[in-house]
Design an enzyme around this catalytic site. Structure first.
Site, PDB file in Angstrom:
ATOM      1  N   GLY A  76     -28.315 -68.918  58.990  1.00 35.12           N
ATOM      2  CA  GLY A  76     -28.011 -70.186  58.351  1.00 35.12           C
ATOM      3  C   GLY A  76     -26.507 -70.328  58.206  1.00 35.12           C
ATOM      4  O   GLY A  76     -25.779 -69.332  58.288  1.00 35.12           O
ATOM      5  N   GLN A 127     -18.965 -73.350  54.280  1.00 35.73           N
ATOM      6  CA  GLN A 127     -18.458 -72.144  54.949  1.00 35.73           C
ATOM      7  C   GLN A 127     -17.486 -72.466  56.082  1.00 35.73           C
ATOM      8  O   GLN A 127     -16.774 -71.580  56.550  1.00 35.73           O
ATOM      9  CB  GLN A 127     -19.626 -71.311  55.495  1.00 35.73           C
ATOM     10  CG  GLN A 127     -20.488 -70.704  54.402  1.00 35.73           C
ATOM     11  CD  GLN A 127     -21.609 -69.883  54.996  1.00 35.73           C
ATOM     12  OE1 GLN A 127     -22.677 -70.401  55.270  1.00 35.73           O
ATOM     13  NE2 GLN A 127     -21.355 -68.605  55.225  1.00 35.73           N
ATOM     14  N   CYS A 167     -23.723 -62.188  54.775  1.00 38.82           N
ATOM     15  CA  CYS A 167     -23.213 -63.558  54.833  1.00 38.82           C
ATOM     16  C   CYS A 167     -22.026 -63.606  55.788  1.00 38.82           C
ATOM     17  O   CYS A 167     -21.165 -62.717  55.751  1.00 38.82           O
ATOM     18  CB  CYS A 167     -22.776 -63.983  53.434  1.00 38.82           C
ATOM     19  SG  CYS A 167     -22.124 -65.654  53.355  1.00 38.82           S
ATOM     20  N   LEU A 168     -21.982 -64.633  56.631  1.00 32.33           N
ATOM     21  CA  LEU A 168     -20.868 -64.773  57.575  1.00 32.33           C
ATOM     22  C   LEU A 168     -19.530 -64.923  56.848  1.00 32.33           C
ATOM     23  O   LEU A 168     -18.483 -64.636  57.421  1.00 32.33           O
ATOM     24  CB  LEU A 168     -21.095 -65.973  58.497  1.00 32.33           C
ATOM     25  CG  LEU A 168     -22.291 -65.865  59.467  1.00 32.33           C
ATOM     26  CD1 LEU A 168     -22.483 -67.187  60.204  1.00 32.33           C
ATOM     27  CD2 LEU A 168     -22.100 -64.721  60.445  1.00 32.33           C
ATOM     28  N   HIS A 210     -30.363 -68.846  49.882  1.00 25.28           N
ATOM     29  CA  HIS A 210     -28.997 -68.353  50.108  1.00 25.28           C
ATOM     30  C   HIS A 210     -28.082 -69.528  50.482  1.00 25.28           C
ATOM     31  O   HIS A 210     -26.970 -69.669  49.947  1.00 25.28           O
ATOM     32  CB  HIS A 210     -29.040 -67.285  51.211  1.00 25.28           C
ATOM     33  CG  HIS A 210     -27.715 -66.740  51.629  1.00 25.28           C
ATOM     34  ND1 HIS A 210     -27.359 -65.420  51.441  1.00 25.28           N
ATOM     35  CD2 HIS A 210     -26.646 -67.326  52.246  1.00 25.28           C
ATOM     36  CE1 HIS A 210     -26.131 -65.233  51.913  1.00 25.28           C
ATOM     37  NE2 HIS A 210     -25.676 -66.372  52.413  1.00 25.28           N
ATOM     38  N   GLU A 211     -28.559 -70.380  51.391  1.00 21.45           N
ATOM     39  CA  GLU A 211     -27.739 -71.516  51.843  1.00 21.45           C
ATOM     40  C   GLU A 211     -27.597 -72.575  50.754  1.00 21.45           C
ATOM     41  O   GLU A 211     -26.515 -73.146  50.583  1.00 21.45           O
ATOM     42  CB  GLU A 211     -28.326 -72.123  53.120  1.00 21.45           C
ATOM     43  CG  GLU A 211     -28.400 -71.180  54.321  1.00 21.45           C
ATOM     44  CD  GLU A 211     -27.093 -70.485  54.633  1.00 21.45           C
ATOM     45  OE1 GLU A 211     -26.018 -71.081  54.439  1.00 21.45           O
ATOM     46  OE2 GLU A 211     -27.136 -69.325  55.072  1.00 21.45           O
ATOM     47  N   HIS A 216     -24.884 -71.623  48.519  1.00 21.25           N
ATOM     48  CA  HIS A 216     -23.549 -71.925  49.062  1.00 21.25           C
ATOM     49  C   HIS A 216     -23.101 -73.332  48.660  1.00 21.25           C
ATOM     50  O   HIS A 216     -21.933 -73.548  48.339  1.00 21.25           O
ATOM     51  CB  HIS A 216     -23.557 -71.857  50.593  1.00 21.25           C
ATOM     52  CG  HIS A 216     -23.275 -70.497  51.153  1.00 21.25           C
ATOM     53  ND1 HIS A 216     -22.126 -69.798  50.879  1.00 21.25           N
ATOM     54  CD2 HIS A 216     -23.994 -69.720  52.003  1.00 21.25           C
ATOM     55  CE1 HIS A 216     -22.152 -68.645  51.534  1.00 21.25           C
ATOM     56  NE2 HIS A 216     -23.277 -68.571  52.222  1.00 21.25           N
TER      57      HIS A 216
HETATM   58 NI    NI Z   1     -23.943 -66.995  53.430  1.00 21.07          NI
END
Ligand code: NI
Length: 163
Positions: free
Chosen positions: A48, A53, A91-92, A133-134, A137
């Site tokens: 995701g 981000q 997480c990226l 999780h997204e 964000h």
């Molecule tokens: Ni993330």
């Protein structure tokens, strides 16, 4: 176009995202951004990717599903199961760091899709975890805020925290 991903401890990751109207969603600017967001998610091997981000503070994220990429705009998690599950997340925006996070096992999410149409979906397991999780964000929340145990990259995180 691949968009640069901002990394923790960049403070912009903490900004809350702004909702989009249907007109905004259908604009060429937003439609182009959605294509780039999805392309970036695949390029970076993410399950995701939230707009925040890539330093775009629109309330949306993309997720990779078995049936292809999906976009959730103005997402709201309207139901969380009492039953919770703990699993490892990464997480990226926090590369090299992984930790255990306890989350509701099943959720129902309401959002607009990439065409601005209402969608409602029940998700469980890994898919429910990715959605949560997204959605976090979009509220400026990272998994490292919620983890009860860093499983990998403890040293990386400690170094980032001193920046
Ligand atoms: Ni993330």
């Amino acid at each position: 176009m691949i968009l640069p991903i901002i990394k923790y401890p960049n403070k912009n990751l903490r900004k809350k995202s702004q909702d989009l109207s249907k007109e905004q969603i259908l604009s060429p600017e937003t439609q182009g951004f959605i294509v780039n967001l999805i392309e970036t998610m695949f390029k970076e091997d993410g399950l995701g990717l939230a707009a925040v981000q890539v330093d775009k503070h629109w309330n949306m994220f993309a997720v990779a599903t078995e049936d292809g990429p999906m976009v959730f705009i103005n997402p709201k998690i309207v139901y969380k199961s009492w039953l919770k599950e703990t699993d490892e997340e990464g997480c990226l925006s926090v590369p090299g760091v992984y930790g255990l996070v306890k989350r509701p096992k099943t959720v129902i999410i309401k959002a607009l899709d990439r065409n601005g149409n209402k969608l409602s979906m029940k998700a469980k397991g890994l898919f429910a975890r990715v959605l949560q999780h997204e959605a976090d964000h979009t509220q400026g929340v990272l998994f490292i805020d919620k983890t009860n145990k860093i499983t990998r990259g403890d040293d990386v995180l400690r170094e980032l925290n001193t920046k």
